[in-house]
Motif scaffolding. Structure first.
Motif, PDB file in Angstrom:
ATOM      1  N   UNK A 153      15.542   2.138  13.718  1.00  0.00           N
ATOM      2  CA  UNK A 153      14.909   3.271  14.396  1.00  0.00           C
ATOM      3  C   UNK A 153      14.451   4.321  13.404  1.00  0.00           C
ATOM      4  N   UNK A 154      15.067   4.361  12.221  1.00  0.00           N
ATOM      5  CA  UNK A 154      14.655   5.367  11.255  1.00  0.00           C
ATOM      6  C   UNK A 154      13.560   4.838  10.355  1.00  0.00           C
ATOM      7  N   UNK A 155      12.760   3.933  10.865  1.00  0.00           N
ATOM      8  CA  UNK A 155      11.680   3.431  10.046  1.00  0.00           C
ATOM      9  C   UNK A 155      10.985   2.307  10.743  1.00  0.00           C
ATOM     10  N   UNK A 156      10.387   1.406   9.973  1.00  0.00           N
ATOM     11  CA  UNK A 156       9.809   0.207  10.532  1.00  0.00           C
ATOM     12  C   UNK A 156       8.790   0.526  11.615  1.00  0.00           C
ATOM     13  N   UNK A 157       7.599   0.887  11.178  1.00  0.00           N
ATOM     14  CA  UNK A 157       6.534   1.224  12.107  1.00  0.00           C
ATOM     15  C   UNK A 157       6.173   0.097  13.043  1.00  0.00           C
ATOM     16  N   UNK A 186       4.854   9.578  -7.843  1.00  0.00           N
ATOM     17  CA  UNK A 186       6.167   8.977  -8.024  1.00  0.00           C
ATOM     18  C   UNK A 186       6.177   8.027  -9.215  1.00  0.00           C
ATOM     19  N   UNK A 213      13.178   5.637  -3.284  1.00  0.00           N
ATOM     20  CA  UNK A 213      12.779   6.352  -2.079  1.00  0.00           C
ATOM     21  C   UNK A 213      11.901   5.552  -1.138  1.00  0.00           C
ATOM     22  N   UNK A 214      11.292   4.483  -1.644  1.00  0.00           N
ATOM     23  CA  UNK A 214      10.422   3.672  -0.783  1.00  0.00           C
ATOM     24  C   UNK A 214      10.979   2.257  -0.619  1.00  0.00           C
ATOM     25  N   UNK A 222      14.976   1.978   0.722  1.00  0.00           N
ATOM     26  CA  UNK A 222      15.171   2.278   2.147  1.00  0.00           C
ATOM     27  C   UNK A 222      14.473   1.281   3.062  1.00  0.00           C
ATOM     28  N   UNK A 223      13.302   0.799   2.643  1.00  0.00           N
ATOM     29  CA  UNK A 223      12.563  -0.093   3.538  1.00  0.00           C
ATOM     30  C   UNK A 223      13.108  -1.521   3.521  1.00  0.00           C
ATOM     31  N   UNK A 283       0.568   4.364  -2.451  1.00  0.00           N
ATOM     32  CA  UNK A 283       0.504   5.737  -1.957  1.00  0.00           C
ATOM     33  C   UNK A 283       1.528   6.601  -2.686  1.00  0.00           C
ATOM     34  N   UNK A 284       2.720   6.057  -2.891  1.00  0.00           N
ATOM     35  CA  UNK A 284       3.762   6.825  -3.565  1.00  0.00           C
ATOM     36  C   UNK A 284       3.370   7.115  -5.008  1.00  0.00           C
ATOM     37  N   UNK A 327       0.831  -1.202   0.000  1.00  0.00           N
ATOM     38  CA  UNK A 327       0.000   0.000   0.000  1.00  0.00           C
ATOM     39  C   UNK A 327       0.873   1.263   0.000  1.00  0.00           C
ATOM     40  N   UNK A 328       2.105   1.129   0.529  1.00  0.00           N
ATOM     41  CA  UNK A 328       3.019   2.279   0.507  1.00  0.00           C
ATOM     42  C   UNK A 328       3.416   2.607  -0.924  1.00  0.00           C
ATOM     43  N   UNK A 354      11.477   6.457  -8.846  1.00  0.00           N
ATOM     44  CA  UNK A 354      11.368   7.122  -7.549  1.00  0.00           C
ATOM     45  C   UNK A 354      10.937   6.160  -6.467  1.00  0.00           C
TER      46      UNK A 354
END
Lengths: 360, 287
Positions: free
Chosen positions: B280-284, B189, B197-198, B201-202, B183-184, B179-180, B193
């Protein structure tokens, strides 16, 4: 509404394998309106939204925006943005980066981006949280970020896919008001998807009630609630009592309907003829309850009170009629009527004012 | 409760015992030996010396170290480039086919990697299967010299270590919320992109984990360069093996082992830092 529609759906059909999610649907969406697609889950309302966004491809039909065909245009080239049910915030980005995502793809002026992001944050009342990450926010705050991320791109149409469904009751009511305010302030078109009829009624300019991939009725909340065009709309939106009867007499704009031997005059909007079987629909709050039959002098149905549910500003009664049906009645308190409180088992008569009913 | 904690104690205890007997104790020997003198009669003489470490930091050994690092780094980059698209594909295909592919990838693990390396020799030698095929298809006029070159060492290392790269990346791609991506796209995007960018990094935690699991073994695997690279490539692993088994210089081999371990610890520390940052900079999920 005389203006040209901003988005026009014509014969829009979407099939998933063999299942038809949207079935040759026609829908015009006008500039600046708040249109709600309302329906039970699986009625195709989210699919319609995704088709407009370009996230699904049409099986048949045509979607046009500002008069030009959108079929085949990828979502990144459409001037619409979506607020997703799951919010779909990017977990590895801060609030600022999430909101700036769309802007950064189109422009490079950092100062302008910062300005627009902070404007959007102001609009959703989240200023000061720029550097938080999505997982550090509450559900309501994430919802607002999702809103800001979409509207910052200044879309012509904002699509909202059940954005409030994950919030608790209180927060949902708060967000309903917020959404209306944002809609007013931006003046852009909102297409809102929900299965919650209260949400739809309190927020929308127009509601399209959907069922099994089709629009059952489209109109203002008042029209939808007070003049449902079919049984699905009547049953889905609000509570309704249904009486079966047949027309015994027709006279100009009105008719006389026999319900369980009682002759009720009704407004004949359906243009029913003598002898036709009709259904008379009444909202719980449109039914009057009296202790004696002759008080109003007209026809009435008798029954006994089964349940009394005190709700603060209203009293809800469940009444079983002698003819067999069980009906729901809502009575509002007012100061000169003290005798609203009925006892369970008490005998009562019900009727309604001419014209408050809907016949189908 | 009693039996549960009993089981816990037994299982943890037996693992600890195993590690102590077969890892910690031998390693302590290595550490101690690295400070002892060489003795032709008794392998080592219990006399303290720094000499082994002084010998290690000779230009010869530094070249060996450099070659090993380059080889391990090259292997990591190649496996990453091969594994990422495959893992992406694996994470996006129907469950049924995916299970078969995963099984096919794991089956070779049940065979010793030494045997599989010998199999590579059969494939690559001058009159081997690969050259036979190329010759019969008239793609080459004379057999290619693949075996005993840097190329065959790379091929061998990449082949052996590829699954260690695929599995962690696959697992991070599977966790990626589609779904991300929607959304992008909705926000404008393009595919490029979205990847940069998605997706990238993830899936970074998977990339870091996979790279560590390839890089560190590639530093120490001695038999693959030995068998496929012949005498030409001297790497840290081969150097250590030679000290122990060929020249009989256990103290020097031990010192090299200690150095290798320190290099690995350094990279593990970098891995720890970067994966913690990636988390810590991600991963909800943490929320």
């Amino acid at each position: 509404m005389e203006s040209l529609p901003i988005v026009r759906l014509q014969g829009v059909t979407k099939r998933f394998d063999d299942v038809c999610a949207v079935d040759s649907l026609d829908l015009d969406i006008y500039q600046g309106e708040f249109l709600t697609l309302l329906g039970p889950s699986g009625c195709g309302k989210t699919t319609v939204l995704r088709l407009i966004a370009g996230l699904e491809t049409l099986s048949a039909g045509e979607i046009s925006m500002n008069g030009s065909r959108l079929n085949g245009t990828p979502p990144n080239k459409r001037n619409v943005n979506t607020v997703f049910q799951s919010y779909a915030l990017f977990p590895h980005m801060t609030v600022f980066e999430n909101i700036a995502f769309g802007l950064r793809l189109k422009q490079s002026d950092k100062q302008a981006i910062r300005h627009q992001v902070s404007e959007a944050l102001d609009l959703v009342k989240l200023s000061g949280l720029e550097n938080r990450r999505p997982h550090q926010l509450s559900g309501g705050q994430q919802q607002r970020v999702a809103m800001a991320r979409a509207i910052v791109n200044k879309p012509q149409v904002l699509l909202l896919d059940e954005p409030l469904s994950a919030l608790d009751y209180r927060l949902r009511q708060e967000m309903e008001i917020e959404l209306k305010r944002v809609h007013r302030q931006l003046g852009i078109t909102f297409v809102f998807v929900t299965h919650d009829q209260e949400e739809a009624i309190s927020m929308s300019d127009r509601i399209a009630v959907m069922n099994e991939g089709r629009v059952e009725q489209i109109g203002t909340p008042i029209k939808i609630y007070e003049e449902p065009e079919n049984m699905f709309v009547a049953r889905f939106v609000g509570e309704i009592n249904v009486f079966d009867g047949h027309v015994v007499n027709v006279n100009n704009g009105s008719a006389v309907v026999d319900i369980h031997g009682q002759l009720f005059p009704v407004q004949n909007r359906k243009k029913a003829g003598t002898g036709d079987k009709v259904r008379v629909l009444l909202r719980p709050e449109d039914i009057q309850v009296t202790r004696d039959a002759d008080k109003n002098g007209g026809p009435a149905l008798s029954g006994k009170v089964d349940e009394v549910i005190y709700k603060g500003k209203t009293v809800d009664l469940v009444i079983s009629l002698d003819a067999g049906e069980t009906i729901n009645v809502t009575q509002f308190f007012n100061e000169d009527q003290e005798d609203l409180v009925y006892g369970e088992g008490e005998r009562v008569h019900v009727d309604w004012l001419y014209g408050w009913e809907v016949i189908l | 409760m009693v039996s549960k904690s009993g089981f816990r104690n037994v299982s943890i205890g037996s693992t600890l015992l195993w590690i102590t007997v077969f890892v910690v104790v031998p390693y302590l020997f290595v550490l101690v030996f690295s400070f002892f003198q060489r003795d032709p009669e008794q392998i080592v003489a219990a006399v303290f010396t720094w000499q082994n470490y002084k010998d290690i930091f000779s230009p010869v050994f530094l070249v060996v170290c450099w070659n090993s690092l380059i080889l391990a780094l090259g292997t990591t980059v190649i496996t990453l480039l091969v594994a990422y698209p495959f893992a992406f594909f694996l994470g996006r295909i129907p469950e049924r086919i995916r299970r078969i592919l995963l099984l096919l990838m794991i089956i070779p693990f049940w065979t010793s990697s030494l045997i599989r390396t010998y199999a590579l020799i059969i494939l690559f030698k001058a009159n081997g299967i690969v050259n036979g095929l190329l010759l019969s298809l008239k793609l080459v006029d004379e057999p290619l010299a693949i075996l005993y070159t840097q190329t065959s060492v790379f091929i061998g290392l990449v082949y052996t270590l590829l699954p260690f790269m695929i599995l962690p990346i696959y697992s991070s791609i599977q966790k990626l919320d589609l779904r991300l991506i929607e959304a992008a796209r909705d926000l404008g995007a393009t595919s490029g992109h979205i990847f940069l960018r998605i997706v990238l990094p993830l899936t970074l935690p998977g990339i870091i984990a996979g790279s560590t699991m390839v890089f560190l073994p590639a530093l120490g695997l001695f038999y693959i360069p030995d068998l496929l690279g012949g005498a030409r490539s001297m790497l840290i692993g081969n150097f250590i093996k030679n000290q122990f088994l060929t020249t009989g210089n256990w103290p020097l081999g031990s010192a090299a082992s200690v150095i290798l371990t320190l290099i690995m610890c350094l990279f593990l520390y970098v891995y720890f830092l970067s994966s913690r940052k990636a988390r810590t900079s991600g991963m909800g999920e943490m929320a």
